[in-house]
Structures are given as structure tokens and as C-alpha cells.
Design a protein around this motif. Sequence first.
Motif, mmCIF file in Angstrom:
data_model
loop_
_atom_site.group_PDB
_atom_site.id
_atom_site.type_symbol
_atom_site.label_atom_id
_atom_site.label_comp_id
_atom_site.label_asym_id
_atom_site.label_seq_id
_atom_site.Cartn_x
_atom_site.Cartn_y
_atom_site.Cartn_z
ATOM 1 N N LEU A 33 -11.926 -49.984 -7.551
ATOM 2 C CA LEU A 33 -12.826 -51.234 -7.629
ATOM 3 C C LEU A 33 -12.574 -52.315 -6.568
ATOM 4 O O LEU A 33 -13.245 -52.797 -6.093
ATOM 5 C CB LEU A 33 -12.733 -51.853 -9.212
ATOM 6 C CG LEU A 33 -13.558 -51.175 -10.174
ATOM 7 C CD1 LEU A 33 -12.976 -51.663 -11.728
ATOM 8 C CD2 LEU A 33 -15.168 -50.954 -10.020
ATOM 9 N N ARG A 34 -11.071 -52.472 -6.408
ATOM 10 C CA ARG A 34 -10.672 -53.169 -5.185
ATOM 11 C C ARG A 34 -11.253 -52.707 -4.069
ATOM 12 O O ARG A 34 -11.786 -53.521 -3.052
ATOM 13 C CB ARG A 34 -9.018 -53.200 -5.168
ATOM 14 C CG ARG A 34 -8.509 -54.234 -4.403
ATOM 15 C CD ARG A 34 -8.961 -55.699 -4.600
ATOM 16 N NE ARG A 34 -8.337 -56.259 -5.845
ATOM 17 C CZ ARG A 34 -8.615 -57.570 -6.112
ATOM 18 N NH1 ARG A 34 -9.468 -58.050 -5.489
ATOM 19 N NH2 ARG A 34 -8.236 -57.839 -7.226
ATOM 20 N N SER A 35 -11.259 -51.649 -3.828
ATOM 21 C CA SER A 35 -11.796 -50.974 -2.385
ATOM 22 C C SER A 35 -13.324 -51.426 -2.325
ATOM 23 O O SER A 35 -13.689 -51.725 -1.239
ATOM 24 C CB SER A 35 -11.763 -49.473 -2.456
ATOM 25 O OG SER A 35 -10.238 -49.057 -2.179
ATOM 26 N N LEU A 36 -13.713 -51.268 -3.416
ATOM 27 C CA LEU A 36 -15.462 -51.493 -3.673
ATOM 28 C C LEU A 36 -15.720 -53.089 -3.262
ATOM 29 O O LEU A 36 -16.786 -53.422 -2.697
ATOM 30 C CB LEU A 36 -16.051 -51.135 -4.918
ATOM 31 C CG LEU A 36 -16.439 -49.519 -5.172
ATOM 32 C CD1 LEU A 36 -16.791 -49.174 -6.493
ATOM 33 C CD2 LEU A 36 -17.498 -49.089 -4.076
ATOM 34 N N GLN A 37 -14.780 -53.743 -3.855
ATOM 35 C CA GLN A 37 -14.915 -55.309 -3.752
ATOM 36 C C GLN A 37 -14.818 -55.553 -2.104
ATOM 37 O O GLN A 37 -15.648 -56.550 -1.605
ATOM 38 C CB GLN A 37 -14.123 -56.085 -4.290
ATOM 39 C CG GLN A 37 -14.206 -56.100 -5.736
ATOM 40 C CD GLN A 37 -13.002 -56.825 -6.314
ATOM 41 O OE1 GLN A 37 -11.777 -56.567 -6.129
ATOM 42 N NE2 GLN A 37 -13.232 -57.417 -7.383
ATOM 43 N N HIS A 64 -19.863 -58.677 -10.477
ATOM 44 C CA HIS A 64 -19.575 -57.511 -11.499
ATOM 45 C C HIS A 64 -18.362 -56.588 -11.123
ATOM 46 O O HIS A 64 -17.698 -56.299 -12.150
ATOM 47 C CB HIS A 64 -20.898 -56.881 -11.398
ATOM 48 C CG HIS A 64 -22.082 -57.060 -11.881
ATOM 49 N ND1 HIS A 64 -22.151 -57.646 -13.439
ATOM 50 C CD2 HIS A 64 -23.329 -57.739 -11.446
ATOM 51 C CE1 HIS A 64 -23.084 -58.198 -13.882
ATOM 52 N NE2 HIS A 64 -24.032 -58.274 -12.797
ATOM 53 N N LEU A 65 -18.004 -56.432 -9.841
ATOM 54 C CA LEU A 65 -17.065 -55.654 -9.521
ATOM 55 C C LEU A 65 -15.716 -56.373 -9.905
ATOM 56 O O LEU A 65 -14.814 -55.675 -10.477
ATOM 57 C CB LEU A 65 -16.986 -55.316 -8.021
ATOM 58 C CG LEU A 65 -18.012 -54.231 -7.545
ATOM 59 C CD1 LEU A 65 -18.210 -54.166 -6.053
ATOM 60 C CD2 LEU A 65 -17.611 -52.976 -8.186
ATOM 61 N N GLU A 70 -10.963 -56.860 -13.321
ATOM 62 C CA GLU A 70 -10.218 -57.603 -14.277
ATOM 63 C C GLU A 70 -10.135 -56.867 -15.724
ATOM 64 O O GLU A 70 -9.140 -56.637 -16.241
ATOM 65 C CB GLU A 70 -10.862 -58.807 -14.439
ATOM 66 C CG GLU A 70 -10.621 -59.975 -13.287
ATOM 67 C CD GLU A 70 -11.380 -61.154 -13.564
ATOM 68 O OE1 GLU A 70 -11.785 -61.595 -14.619
ATOM 69 O OE2 GLU A 70 -11.240 -61.817 -12.680
ATOM 70 N N ASP A 71 -11.354 -56.184 -16.031
ATOM 71 C CA ASP A 71 -11.404 -55.637 -17.276
ATOM 72 C C ASP A 71 -10.359 -54.249 -17.100
ATOM 73 O O ASP A 71 -9.559 -53.842 -18.338
ATOM 74 C CB ASP A 71 -12.663 -54.827 -17.666
ATOM 75 C CG ASP A 71 -13.609 -56.170 -18.193
ATOM 76 O OD1 ASP A 71 -13.141 -57.361 -18.584
ATOM 77 O OD2 ASP A 71 -14.784 -55.885 -18.009
ATOM 78 N N ALA A 72 -10.540 -53.471 -16.010
ATOM 79 C CA ALA A 72 -9.505 -52.416 -15.938
ATOM 80 C C ALA A 72 -8.160 -52.574 -16.004
ATOM 81 O O ALA A 72 -7.167 -52.154 -16.687
ATOM 82 C CB ALA A 72 -9.975 -51.644 -14.474
#
Length: 177
Positions: A33-37, A64-65, A70-72
Motif C-alpha cells: 500500500l505504501r508503494s501504491l501511495q 483511500h490508500l 492505516e487499517d493494515a
Amino acid sequence: LEEDLRIRGNRSLLDLGEVSIAQLQLAIVARRLRSLQRVVRRASEYQELHTTGSADYWRDCAEHLEEAYEDALQMKERCDALKSAHEAVIERGQAEELQMQHDEQAAQAKKMNIMLFFLTVGSTIFTPVTFMSSVYGMNFENTQGTPTIPFLLEQDGYTYFWYGVLVYFTLAISFVV
């Protein structure tokens, strides 16, 4: 899982291996997710991709990412807390088991001490009587062949011996009690 652990304790259906796997997978998801951000941020900065209203779309994707990231992380922390709680429950169960073993050993030691006390008292009372009986029962004779044990030649010597034994028992029991 948390509720089950709280209610059932060490009999919980919690599988620590599954929690560890979930924690590792959540760490992987958080990295991705960090990479996608980063990709979305760079894409939003790239002006040639923008069309009418696309800036809002890229911001929305970034938000959303961020929420998913944060949820992860939060779920990963919950896995840590769950593992810690499970370890605490196991330690508490082991401590209770050790306490029960200690109590059982203490009860057995107390029982043995009581048994040894009665055996010691019985030995203390009956050993001198056994000695007196064995000495009185020996056949000591002088050179003329007459017995030399006290009371043996008297008419009621045997009765006097048993009176002496009864007096001894009375004194011994009175000192024990």
C-alpha cells in the motif's frame, strides 16, 4: 478471537500460527500500500494524465490508500496485542498449574509428617517395652542353675513385670499428650 481468548483463557481456539501468518501478511499489504501511495502521488503530479476532474480522482485514490494503509497497520498492531494476550494467558495458566503442584506437594509433605510423627511416637513408646521384655525373657542362671532375673523367683514376679509395663505406658502416653 480476542473475545474467545478473554472468555475461554488457555482453552481458547486461538491458533497462534494463524495470527502470526496474518501479521506477516498484513506487513506485506502495508508495504505494498505504501508503494501504491507513492505511485498515485507521482501519477497525480504528472500533468499529462490529468483530465477534467481527474485531480479529485487521484486525491480520492490517495485518501483511500492512506486509510487502507492505516487499517493494515492497526490490524497488525491488533495481531501483536492478541499474541501478547495469548502469551499472558498461557503464562497465567502455567503459574496456576505450578501453584496447584506446589499445594499438592505441600499437602503430601504434611501427610507424611503426620505419619512420621505417629511412627516416631509409637517407636518411642514401644522400643523400651520391647527391650524390657527381651531382657526379662532371657534365661540368665548363676553357677548353681538358679535364675537371676529380678522378680522371676518371686511368686507374683510376672505380674509385677506387667504392672511396671503398664506404669511405663501410662507415663509415656501422658508425656506424649
